[in-house]
Design an enzyme around this catalytic site. Structure first.
Site, PDB file in Angstrom:
ATOM      1  N   ASP A 161       0.810  -1.110  -0.121  1.00  0.00           N
ATOM      2  CA  ASP A 161       0.228  -0.128   0.088  1.00  0.00           C
ATOM      3  C   ASP A 161       0.731   1.247   0.110  1.00  0.00           C
ATOM      4  O   ASP A 161       2.281   1.276   0.011  1.00  0.00           O
ATOM      5  CB  ASP A 161      -0.996  -0.110   1.122  1.00  0.00           C
ATOM      6  CG  ASP A 161      -0.405   0.028   2.545  1.00  0.00           C
ATOM      7  OD1 ASP A 161       0.889   0.752   2.588  1.00  0.00           O
ATOM      8  OD2 ASP A 161      -0.807  -0.636   3.445  1.00  0.00           O
TER       9      ASP A 161
ATOM     10  N   GLY B  12       9.858   0.246  10.551  1.00  0.00           N
ATOM     11  CA  GLY B  12      10.823  -0.767  11.046  1.00  0.00           C
ATOM     12  C   GLY B  12      10.407  -0.912  12.844  1.00  0.00           C
ATOM     13  O   GLY B  12       9.539  -0.448  13.047  1.00  0.00           O
TER      14      GLY B  12
ATOM     15  N   ASP C  61      -9.185  -3.137   5.367  1.00  0.00           N
ATOM     16  CA  ASP C  61      -8.031  -3.962   5.611  1.00  0.00           C
ATOM     17  C   ASP C  61      -7.150  -3.387   6.856  1.00  0.00           C
ATOM     18  O   ASP C  61      -6.998  -2.431   6.933  1.00  0.00           O
ATOM     19  CB  ASP C  61      -7.196  -4.141   4.200  1.00  0.00           C
ATOM     20  CG  ASP C  61      -7.997  -4.813   3.271  1.00  0.00           C
ATOM     21  OD1 ASP C  61      -9.070  -5.217   3.630  1.00  0.00           O
ATOM     22  OD2 ASP C  61      -7.432  -5.038   2.100  1.00  0.00           O
TER      23      ASP C  61
ATOM     24  N   HIS D  29      -3.094  -3.948   8.453  1.00  0.00           N
ATOM     25  CA  HIS D  29      -1.799  -4.333   8.062  1.00  0.00           C
ATOM     26  C   HIS D  29      -1.054  -4.357   9.403  1.00  0.00           C
ATOM     27  O   HIS D  29      -1.003  -3.165  10.068  1.00  0.00           O
ATOM     28  CB  HIS D  29      -1.177  -3.776   7.056  1.00  0.00           C
ATOM     29  CG  HIS D  29      -1.778  -3.717   5.896  1.00  0.00           C
ATOM     30  ND1 HIS D  29      -1.600  -2.840   4.680  1.00  0.00           N
ATOM     31  CD2 HIS D  29      -2.758  -4.656   5.311  1.00  0.00           C
ATOM     32  CE1 HIS D  29      -2.569  -3.128   3.822  1.00  0.00           C
ATOM     33  NE2 HIS D  29      -3.130  -4.298   4.026  1.00  0.00           N
TER      34      HIS D  29
ATOM     35  N   GLU E 239       7.882  -5.695  14.052  1.00  0.00           N
ATOM     36  CA  GLU E 239       7.731  -5.607  15.475  1.00  0.00           C
ATOM     37  C   GLU E 239       7.703  -7.363  15.804  1.00  0.00           C
ATOM     38  O   GLU E 239       7.449  -8.105  15.107  1.00  0.00           O
ATOM     39  CB  GLU E 239       6.375  -5.008  15.775  1.00  0.00           C
ATOM     40  CG  GLU E 239       5.945  -3.646  15.299  1.00  0.00           C
ATOM     41  CD  GLU E 239       6.921  -2.561  15.735  1.00  0.00           C
ATOM     42  OE1 GLU E 239       7.663  -2.875  17.037  1.00  0.00           O
ATOM     43  OE2 GLU E 239       7.222  -1.533  15.164  1.00  0.00           O
TER      44      GLU E 239
ATOM     45  N   HIS F 107      -7.616  -2.459  18.333  1.00  0.00           N
ATOM     46  CA  HIS F 107      -7.619  -0.814  18.193  1.00  0.00           C
ATOM     47  C   HIS F 107      -7.642  -0.670  16.650  1.00  0.00           C
ATOM     48  O   HIS F 107      -8.589   0.095  15.982  1.00  0.00           O
ATOM     49  CB  HIS F 107      -6.057  -0.579  18.477  1.00  0.00           C
ATOM     50  CG  HIS F 107      -6.029   0.839  17.990  1.00  0.00           C
ATOM     51  ND1 HIS F 107      -6.017   2.220  18.886  1.00  0.00           N
ATOM     52  CD2 HIS F 107      -5.603   1.558  16.881  1.00  0.00           C
ATOM     53  CE1 HIS F 107      -5.748   3.492  18.241  1.00  0.00           C
ATOM     54  NE2 HIS F 107      -5.434   2.847  17.028  1.00  0.00           N
ATOM     55  N   GLU F 108      -6.924  -1.478  15.822  1.00  0.00           N
ATOM     56  CA  GLU F 108      -7.087  -1.553  14.281  1.00  0.00           C
ATOM     57  C   GLU F 108      -8.268  -1.882  13.752  1.00  0.00           C
ATOM     58  O   GLU F 108      -8.922  -1.171  12.749  1.00  0.00           O
ATOM     59  CB  GLU F 108      -5.944  -2.232  13.746  1.00  0.00           C
ATOM     60  CG  GLU F 108      -4.586  -1.975  13.989  1.00  0.00           C
ATOM     61  CD  GLU F 108      -4.192  -0.539  13.645  1.00  0.00           C
ATOM     62  OE1 GLU F 108      -4.687   0.127  12.768  1.00  0.00           O
ATOM     63  OE2 GLU F 108      -3.310   0.081  14.422  1.00  0.00           O
TER      64      GLU F 108
ATOM     65  N   HIS G  55     -10.596   1.177  13.618  1.00  0.00           N
ATOM     66  CA  HIS G  55     -10.479   1.892  12.558  1.00  0.00           C
ATOM     67  C   HIS G  55     -11.260   1.147  11.328  1.00  0.00           C
ATOM     68  O   HIS G  55     -11.790   1.818  10.654  1.00  0.00           O
ATOM     69  CB  HIS G  55      -9.032   1.989  12.174  1.00  0.00           C
ATOM     70  CG  HIS G  55      -8.238   2.838  12.894  1.00  0.00           C
ATOM     71  ND1 HIS G  55      -8.627   4.178  13.223  1.00  0.00           N
ATOM     72  CD2 HIS G  55      -7.195   2.797  13.578  1.00  0.00           C
ATOM     73  CE1 HIS G  55      -7.684   4.651  14.177  1.00  0.00           C
ATOM     74  NE2 HIS G  55      -6.757   3.788  14.418  1.00  0.00           N
TER      75      HIS G  55
ATOM     76  N   HIS H 296      -9.003   8.141  15.884  1.00  0.00           N
ATOM     77  CA  HIS H 296      -8.333   8.306  16.984  1.00  0.00           C
ATOM     78  C   HIS H 296      -9.111   9.099  18.054  1.00  0.00           C
ATOM     79  O   HIS H 296      -9.848  10.054  17.668  1.00  0.00           O
ATOM     80  CB  HIS H 296      -6.963   8.912  16.799  1.00  0.00           C
ATOM     81  CG  HIS H 296      -5.950   7.567  16.435  1.00  0.00           C
ATOM     82  ND1 HIS H 296      -4.984   8.041  15.568  1.00  0.00           N
ATOM     83  CD2 HIS H 296      -6.020   6.458  16.559  1.00  0.00           C
ATOM     84  CE1 HIS H 296      -4.307   6.962  15.068  1.00  0.00           C
ATOM     85  NE2 HIS H 296      -5.005   5.927  15.587  1.00  0.00           N
TER      86      HIS H 296
END
Length: 559
Positions: free
Chosen positions: A191, A197, A218, A220, A225, A243-244, A247, A253
């Site tokens: 995307d 990192g 979607d 990701h 991590e 949390h994701e 969204h 947020h």
């Protein structure tokens, strides 16, 4: 992140030059950022999370931004940082918070925020929702440190967090295209938003914007991590996934640092429960699941022994001068005394209360309004044309000052004050009018005062107190009764008004039976009027007559 040498030199020059170029608030860029490195890191962060555009470096280098505007941008960003005051300064605490692991979804800019009951809300929406009753999802892969089944189990639990509260079901599929595709990837992973990192952006997701793009919904995860399940070590996958998924369902947020939808990773929580701010946000989008409450109701401690005597505890006779929510407790002031309660029905003070001066040294009697200021937790008390400021129980020097020092548009003899301070707004009430005051701009918002029945339908004028309780509902006190205002329905909840001292201080509710939940004649017991006199220092004649009638009736029954 490496800083380009030429850019760094240019930023060093602009920081130095800005020392003699002050904004409208009196600060220079140098005073705001502290160093060229802070400025570069700050700009990188602000661009990454969409507080400013990609050309902000050029704007700053060319000295095309007023320092006060840059300060306001930083202050807005600080509202989303955990345990950081919105000072508008890139201090050490701010820079450290900006380096914490977080979600990669941009934060709301603050422009065009909607209001509820005249107040900005903490949660935010990203612009869409799923209309399907059943939403499918597919887990495409797993990180090397976890097996695939452990990943699926953690993600299933994350979906259950939301499914509990909304009329949507989530179904996992093992092949084909699902509504929500979930995968682990590093750096450039398919995307336009590459990961950075370890220890930076943990994951990101795409909301249901309704454009028909297959990437909508979607999720990701950054495979750089190290994820874990059911342990305090590393990054907890369940919490990040929950949390994701928020969204993916349409939430943005939240500025509430205790909310799941706050941008920053808060660490593993073994007995996680979805915070109320998140429940409110998701149910605003989807409604509530059958048999699932929209809000946490205030529970009233039952009175185990009826009090059928005229020798009432003093607190049970009160119509208060001021009621406010301070340091997690409800304070009720009357003349030179105060009462305090943390949980309904469990007062922290005796029935006779305490002398106000025993706690707040130097505070006069007859306080009319009070609130706790959000950004520094200082307490403001109002009486007549003046106000006092306390740091905890310590009075600040130089007070009292005139209320007009806050704003010339604020009247004296305020009747109540309530703050939804995370949005820097205080609502002052007087004679059926609401004054919305901006803490940072130091002025009453344009268009105010509003009539109270327009800003808060169903709430009466002539208030004696107002506060937002820990259930995040708005409470308005008038005389012996209180009204609970629902931000979602924009009206007073059914069953209100109710007797304030009965519900919060454990007084016998039968003493207030004439009010009932459907009787709007709440002035029957001397609840006060619009001139600021609440007439509550003694029981009204009607109230005494009611008690005598009960006493005579009890004698007749016993004989």
């Amino acid at each position: 992140m490496a800083v380009d040498r030429l850019s760094y030199l240019l930023l060093s020059v602009i920081v130095s030059m800005s020392a003699v170029c002050r904004g409208t608030q009196g600060k220079t860029i140098q005073e705001i950022v502290g160093s060229p490195q802070n400025l570069q890191n700050g700009l990188d962060y602000l661009k990454k999370y969409s507080y400013v555009g990609d050309k902000m470096d050029e704007t700053v280098v060319n000295n095309m931004i007023d320092p006060s505007e840059f300060e306001a941008i930083i202050r807005n960003m600080q509202l989303y940082l955990p345990d950081v005051d919105p000072t508008g300064i890139l201090d050490d605490k701010t820079m450290a918070a900006m380096a914490m692991p977080r979600c990669g979804v941009p934060d709301p800019s603050g422009e065009g925020d909607e209001t509820i009951g005249g107040r900005l809300r903490r949660f935010s929406h990203s612009g869409g929702r799923w209309e399907e009753r059943t939403i499918t999802y597919r887990v495409l892969n797993a990180p090397p440190e976890l097996n695939y089944d452990a990943v699926r189990e953690a993600i299933r639990r994350a979906y259950n967090v939301w499914q509990t509260f909304i009329p949507r079901d989530f179904e996992e599929v093992s092949s084909g295209q699902a509504d929500i595709m979930m995968k682990f990837g590093e750096y450039h992973h398919g995307d336009p938003y590459p990961f950075d990192g370890p220890s930076g952006t943990l994951a990101h997701a795409f909301g249901p914007f309704g454009y028909g793009d297959p990437i909508e919904g979607d999720v990701h995860f950054d495979d750089s991590e190290t994820f874990s399940v059911r342990t305090f070590d590393d990054i907890n996958l369940f919490l990040v996934a929950a949390h994701e998924i928020g969204h993916s369902l349409g939430l943005g947020h939240s500025q509430d640092s205790t909310a799941l939808m706050a941008p920053f990773y808060s660490g593993y929580q073994p007995n996680f429960e979805l915070p109320y701010d998140d429940i409110l946000g998701i149910q605003t989008l989807y409604g509530s699941r059958p048999d699932t409450p929209r809000e946490k109701p205030v529970t009233v401690k039952p009175v185990t022994q009826a009090m059928q005597t005229t020798e009432l505890p003093l607190v049970c006779q009160m119509s208060f001068d001021c009621v406010a929510y301070i340091r997690g407790d409800i304070f009720a002031f009357k003349e030179d005394r105060f009462w305090r309660v943390r949980e309904p029905g469990k007062p922290l003070t005796p029935a006779d209360g305490y002398k106000t001066n025993e706690l707040f040294k130097g505070l006069p009697s007859g306080i009319q309004a009070a609130y706790e200021r959000y950004y520094d937790q200082r307490i403001l008390f109002f009486k007549g044309m003046e106000y006092w400021v306390y740091d905890g129980i310590v009075p600040l020097p130089g007070y009292p000052k005139l209320i007009a020092n806050l704003s010339s548009d604020l009247p004296g003899n305020l009747q109540a004050a309530a703050t939804w301070g995370e949005y820097n707004k205080v609502h002052f009430f007087k004679r059926g009018r609401v004054y919305r005051y901006d803490e940072f701009e130091k002025k009453v918002d344009e268009g105010y005062p509003y009539p109270i029945d327009s800003a808060f339908p169903g709430v009466p004028k002539g208030l004696d107190g107002a506060f937002r309780y820990n259930d995040k509902m708005a409470y308005f006190v008038k005389g012996k009764y209180f009204f609970r205002y629902n931000d979602i329905t924009k009206k007073v909840d059914e069953g209100y008004p109710r007797p304030f001292v009965a519900d919060f201080f454990g007084c016998n509710p039968n003493l207030y039976i004439f009010n009932g939940v459907n009787n709007t004649d709440y002035d029957y017991f001397g609840m006060g009027n619009d001139n600021g006199n609440n007439g509550g220092s003694v029981l009204s004649i009607n109230f005494i007559f009611h008690i005598l009638l009960m006493f005579i009736t009890s004698l007749a029954v016993s004989s």
